[in-house]
Scaffold this motif. Structure first.
Motif: not given
Length: 199
Positions: A84, A86, A88, A100, A103, A105, A107, A146, A148, A164
């Motif tokens: 995944v 992603m 934002g 990826s 995962y 992500s 934000g 990740e 944010s 992160s």
């Protein structure tokens, strides 16, 4: 002559908007509303994986439309089934590479400066035996990434697997981030270390 340049610029802009959306659709990318493209990105999606992009994301793949210029187009790539990626709403990417294997992500409202690289994998096995040709995902280290909301990552930075980055943080240009970053902190260097706070 100026009118011709303006007309050519508008035609080029609309070509990118239409072609990039078609490219995303062909590759199965979920693309939000109001996204804008300056130049053509590269999408590559593994079977049974997902790339999901929020609303109003801006992709700059052409050096004429960003101050520092870009070394290559925006590249969004999933590498394994089930991966995944992603992004934002309201993010800005300039010549960014994101890979990826599991995962990644990003934000909302994140700004990714020119030529930033983000990946959740080592790409190759640690063991030297057959490292170049090893395709066994069990032998290749993978940890989610990740990032944010409201994070700003400076030009040419590298965000490595397992990292992160908490909200409102800044990563200085050229940083290599290999550990987590707390909220509203400024990190810089290689390896990146805390150098200040976001006021």
């Amino acid at each position: 002559m100026n009118i011709l340049f303006k007309v050519a610029g508008k035609l080029r802009y609309w070509y990118w908007q239409i072609s990039a959306r078609m490219l995303a659709r062909v590759h199965g990318v979920v693309l939000g509303r109001g996204c804008k493209f300056y130049g053509m990105p590269i999408f590559s999606i593994a079977k049974d994986s997902k790339i999901i992009i929020g609303d109003r994301v801006v992709f700059c793949s052409d050096s004429r439309f960003t101050a520092l210029g870009v070394n290559h187009p925006v590249i969004l790539r999933t590498l394994q089934p089930g991966a995944v990626l992603m992004i934002g709403d309201d993010c800005g990417l300039s010549g960014t590479s994101i890979c990826s294997a599991k995962y990644v992500s990003i934000g909302k409202r994140a700004l990714l400066g020119a030529n930033v690289s983000i990946f959740d994998t080592d790409f190759h096995a640690k063991a030297s035996d057959n490292r170049r040709y090893c395709k066994d995902s069990a032998k290749i280290a993978v940890k989610p990434v990740e990032i944010s909301d409201d994070v700003f990552i400076g030009a040419n930075s590298i965000i490595a697997k397992g990292v992160s980055i908490a909200a409102n943080s800044i990563v200085g240009a050229g940083a290599v981030v290999v550990r987590d970053i707390a909220q509203s902190k400024i990190y810089a260097g290689n390896p990146a270390k805390e150098v200040g706070n976001v006021e």
